[in-house]
Scaffold this active site. Structure first.
Site, PDB file in Angstrom:
ATOM      1  N   ASP A 264      -6.035   8.652   0.015  1.00 52.83           N
ATOM      2  CA  ASP A 264      -5.529   7.605   0.895  1.00 52.83           C
ATOM      3  C   ASP A 264      -4.334   8.164   1.667  1.00 52.83           C
ATOM      4  O   ASP A 264      -3.464   8.821   1.076  1.00 52.83           O
ATOM      5  CB  ASP A 264      -5.106   6.377   0.098  1.00 52.83           C
ATOM      6  CG  ASP A 264      -6.260   5.748  -0.660  1.00 52.83           C
ATOM      7  OD1 ASP A 264      -7.407   5.861  -0.196  1.00 52.83           O
ATOM      8  OD2 ASP A 264      -6.005   5.146  -1.716  1.00 52.83           O
TER       9      ASP A 264
ATOM     10  N   ASP B  71     -12.127   9.485  -7.402  1.00 52.94           N
ATOM     11  CA  ASP B  71     -13.410   9.891  -6.801  1.00 52.94           C
ATOM     12  C   ASP B  71     -13.260  11.089  -5.857  1.00 52.94           C
ATOM     13  O   ASP B  71     -14.166  11.426  -5.119  1.00 52.94           O
ATOM     14  CB  ASP B  71     -14.065   8.716  -6.075  1.00 52.94           C
ATOM     15  CG  ASP B  71     -13.311   8.288  -4.819  1.00 52.94           C
ATOM     16  OD1 ASP B  71     -12.210   8.823  -4.542  1.00 52.94           O
ATOM     17  OD2 ASP B  71     -13.828   7.420  -4.100  1.00 52.94           O
TER      18      ASP B  71
ATOM     19  N   ASN C 283      -7.295   9.839  -5.262  1.00 49.74           N
ATOM     20  CA  ASN C 283      -8.094   8.911  -6.072  1.00 49.74           C
ATOM     21  C   ASN C 283      -9.008   9.679  -7.021  1.00 49.74           C
ATOM     22  O   ASN C 283      -9.307  10.855  -6.803  1.00 49.74           O
ATOM     23  CB  ASN C 283      -8.929   8.017  -5.157  1.00 49.74           C
ATOM     24  CG  ASN C 283      -8.059   7.232  -4.195  1.00 49.74           C
ATOM     25  OD1 ASN C 283      -7.135   6.553  -4.598  1.00 49.74           O
ATOM     26  ND2 ASN C 283      -8.328   7.360  -2.912  1.00 49.74           N
TER      27      ASN C 283
ATOM     28  N   GLU D  26       0.816  -1.218   0.000  1.00 51.14           N
ATOM     29  CA  GLU D  26       0.000   0.000   0.000  1.00 51.14           C
ATOM     30  C   GLU D  26       0.849   1.267   0.000  1.00 51.14           C
ATOM     31  O   GLU D  26       0.527   2.224  -0.691  1.00 51.14           O
ATOM     32  CB  GLU D  26      -0.958   0.012   1.196  1.00 51.14           C
ATOM     33  CG  GLU D  26      -2.096  -0.979   1.084  1.00 51.14           C
ATOM     34  CD  GLU D  26      -3.110  -0.626  -0.002  1.00 51.14           C
ATOM     35  OE1 GLU D  26      -3.262   0.572  -0.336  1.00 51.14           O
ATOM     36  OE2 GLU D  26      -3.755  -1.549  -0.517  1.00 51.14           O
TER      37      GLU D  26
ATOM     38  N   ASN E  90      -8.511   5.437   3.536  1.00 50.90           N
ATOM     39  CA  ASN E  90      -9.262   6.302   2.635  1.00 50.90           C
ATOM     40  C   ASN E  90     -10.110   7.335   3.369  1.00 50.90           C
ATOM     41  O   ASN E  90     -10.812   7.020   4.323  1.00 50.90           O
ATOM     42  CB  ASN E  90     -10.144   5.426   1.735  1.00 50.90           C
ATOM     43  CG  ASN E  90     -10.862   6.234   0.698  1.00 50.90           C
ATOM     44  OD1 ASN E  90     -11.989   6.653   0.914  1.00 50.90           O
ATOM     45  ND2 ASN E  90     -10.212   6.454  -0.431  1.00 50.90           N
TER      46      ASN E  90
ATOM     47  N   SER F  51     -11.464  11.266  -3.261  1.00 50.91           N
ATOM     48  CA  SER F  51     -11.020  10.867  -1.927  1.00 50.91           C
ATOM     49  C   SER F  51      -9.495  10.736  -1.960  1.00 50.91           C
ATOM     50  O   SER F  51      -8.877  10.769  -3.027  1.00 50.91           O
ATOM     51  CB  SER F  51     -11.662   9.541  -1.509  1.00 50.91           C
ATOM     52  OG  SER F  51     -11.152   8.469  -2.277  1.00 50.91           O
TER      53      SER F  51
END
Length: 117
Positions: A36, A32, A30, A19, A43, A34
């Site tokens: 991380d 969308d 991201n 990750e 998220n 959002s």
């Protein structure tokens, strides 16, 4: 974290490798809108408040608290994430690179016995 909700230490180490490459300051945006955050790439849409988008804030924290070398807040939030039905499979990096794999290399040299696999 070993054994928490049935998840081995090797799984957690593998997850954080894929990750964030163990980067406690990692931030990824991201499509969308959002983001991380941190070593676990938690998220913002679901787990923390980034103060930019509407969020469920399931861990009841600011996303900025997931960044930095004190990973205690990130660990507690990751533990909260795995309580949901998806469990550790909520992380795509774990699904693609760790699930059903030999994870012994992630804890090799740590002086741990096989119970951590």
């Amino acid at each position: 974290m070993d054994g928490y909700h049935g998840i081995s230490l090797a799984d957690w180490v593998c997850l954080t490798y894929w990750e964030s490459s163990f980067n406690t300051e990692a931030i990824n945006h991201n499509t969308d809108k959002s983001t991380d955050f941190g070593i676990f790439q938690i998220n913002s849409r679901w787990w923390c408040d980034d103060t930019r988008i509407h969020t469920a804030n399931g861990c009841h924290i600011l996303c900025s608290q997931l960044l930095g070398d004190d990973v205690s807040v990130a660990i507690n939030c990751a533990k909260r994430v795995v309580l949901d039905p998806q469990g550790i499979a909520a992380w795509v990096g774990w699904q693609k690179n760790c699930k059903n794999k030999d994870l012994s290399k992630y804890v090799a040299g740590c002086g741990l016995d096989k119970s951590f696999l």
